[in-house]
Design a protein around this motif. Sequence first.
Motif, PDB file in Angstrom:
ATOM      1  N   ASN A 296     -11.693  67.532  41.455  1.00 40.21           N
ATOM      2  CA  ASN A 296     -13.026  68.081  41.732  1.00 40.21           C
ATOM      3  C   ASN A 296     -13.383  67.934  43.205  1.00 40.21           C
ATOM      4  O   ASN A 296     -13.391  66.827  43.746  1.00 40.21           O
ATOM      5  N   ASP A 297     -13.706  69.043  43.857  1.00 41.07           N
ATOM      6  CA  ASP A 297     -13.976  69.030  45.296  1.00 41.07           C
ATOM      7  C   ASP A 297     -15.459  69.095  45.639  1.00 41.07           C
ATOM      8  O   ASP A 297     -15.821  69.387  46.770  1.00 41.07           O
TER       9      ASP A 297
ATOM     10  N   GLY B  44      -8.024  63.172  43.067  1.00 42.19           N
ATOM     11  CA  GLY B  44      -8.712  63.940  42.028  1.00 42.19           C
ATOM     12  C   GLY B  44      -8.799  65.418  42.351  1.00 42.19           C
ATOM     13  O   GLY B  44      -8.479  65.855  43.459  1.00 42.19           O
TER      14      GLY B  44
ATOM     15  N   PHE C 209     -18.779  66.841  45.785  1.00 43.51           N
ATOM     16  CA  PHE C 209     -19.067  65.412  45.730  1.00 43.51           C
ATOM     17  C   PHE C 209     -20.540  65.086  45.942  1.00 43.51           C
ATOM     18  O   PHE C 209     -21.209  65.682  46.802  1.00 43.51           O
TER      19      PHE C 209
ATOM     20  N   ARG D 187     -18.553  65.442  41.391  1.00 38.08           N
ATOM     21  CA  ARG D 187     -17.953  64.118  41.254  1.00 38.08           C
ATOM     22  C   ARG D 187     -18.871  63.124  41.963  1.00 38.08           C
ATOM     23  O   ARG D 187     -19.220  63.319  43.131  1.00 38.08           O
ATOM     24  N   HIS D 188     -19.262  62.090  41.247  1.00 38.01           N
ATOM     25  CA  HIS D 188     -20.173  61.079  41.782  1.00 38.01           C
ATOM     26  C   HIS D 188     -19.362  59.945  42.377  1.00 38.01           C
ATOM     27  O   HIS D 188     -18.641  59.261  41.668  1.00 38.01           O
ATOM     28  N   LEU D 189     -19.515  59.736  43.691  1.00 41.65           N
ATOM     29  CA  LEU D 189     -18.832  58.621  44.357  1.00 41.65           C
ATOM     30  C   LEU D 189     -19.865  57.663  44.907  1.00 41.65           C
ATOM     31  O   LEU D 189     -20.540  57.972  45.903  1.00 41.65           O
TER      32      LEU D 189
ATOM     33  N   ALA E  22     -24.335  64.951  38.346  1.00 41.41           N
ATOM     34  CA  ALA E  22     -22.881  65.161  38.268  1.00 41.41           C
ATOM     35  C   ALA E  22     -22.515  65.795  36.929  1.00 41.41           C
ATOM     36  O   ALA E  22     -21.715  66.732  36.881  1.00 41.41           O
ATOM     37  N   GLU E  23     -23.135  65.291  35.867  1.00 40.71           N
ATOM     38  CA  GLU E  23     -22.793  65.793  34.533  1.00 40.71           C
ATOM     39  C   GLU E  23     -23.264  67.244  34.342  1.00 40.71           C
ATOM     40  O   GLU E  23     -22.535  68.100  33.859  1.00 40.71           O
TER      41      GLU E  23
ATOM     42  N   THR F 184     -25.617  60.321  38.230  1.00 40.14           N
ATOM     43  CA  THR F 184     -24.877  60.471  36.974  1.00 40.14           C
ATOM     44  C   THR F 184     -25.312  61.753  36.266  1.00 40.14           C
ATOM     45  O   THR F 184     -24.487  62.531  35.775  1.00 40.14           O
TER      46      THR F 184
END
Length: 224
Positions: free
Chosen positions: A120-121, A118, A123, A70-72, A64-65, A61
């Motif tokens: 954002n590429d 989405g 990850f 992008r957090h998956l 990512a921020e 988290t």
Amino acid sequence: MLRRVSSPSMLNQVAYGLNFVKAVSTEVLNPADAGILSKARSPAINFVLGGPGVGKGTQCTRIAEIYGFRHLSVGDLLRKEISSNSEYGDMILETITKGKIVSSEVTVKLLKSAIESGENDRFLIDGFPRSEENRVAYEQIIGIEPEVVLFFDCNEEEMMKRVLHRNQGRVDDNIDTTKERLRVFEAYSLPVIRYYSQKGKLHKINAIGTEDEIFERLRPIFAT
Ligand SMILES: Nc1ncnc2c1ncn2[C@@H]1O[C@H](COP(=O)(O)OP(=O)(O)OP(=O)(O)O)[C@@H](O)[C@H]1O
Ligand SMILES: O=c1ccn([C@@H]2O[C@H](COP(=O)(O)O)[C@@H](O)[C@H]2O)c(=O)[nH]1
Ligand SMILES: [Mg+2]
């Protein structure tokens, strides 16, 4: 669409010398399905691995921020399938409740469609691949080499303590399931970690300390 080929599981077991039968529902994806994502794009993939409750989600988290990923979380994708009553929901719930690994046929399919959605590429894929079988299926179907593989390293007592204090109502946050998750992690996920270590992609992070201390250990990896 992902299709099964006949009698694949023995092949996989022989190829990787692992006893998948006890902990993993094995599925192998048809090589005809191999290939990249359907859209013309080449995302940057990073894997985040480590045992139950070690702090992967917490740190993802933050990374990512701050660094725009992008957090998956594949666990979250699976929990969404349960709550949306998908065709796989019952099987996923049973597997998570037992602390075992959901078949690659399902997880790779979910992951692929999440990556394709989405804008954002870049990850952070949290909690996957969890087994060599997952890794091979990912390579066959998605096939994008990870840039970085993080491994959060921590003793089992601390992981158990963090899980039991999490208090988010997860069906697997109990002593018995967590013992099984720790066993599955050692048997099935450590070989994946060794694989990426041998490839020179692994960043082993000491996950003992405060959340801030751990984040400071991660900064140099992403602040380039
Ligand atoms: N450095 C830390 N010290 C103490 N507690 C932590 C630390 N980092 C995270 N936690 C707490 O531990 C619990 C587990 O963290 P988190 O959910 O991030 O782990 P995880 O690796 O994603 O676990 P899982 O694989 O089960 O999803 C949470 O309650 C979180 O607040
Ligand atoms: O790739 C995956 C990721 C998760 N699972 C199952 O979900 C639970 C919870 O995962 P978290 O990463 O801890 O949220 C995990 O124990 C597995 O049962 C999976 O099968 N494959
Ligand atoms: Mg998590």
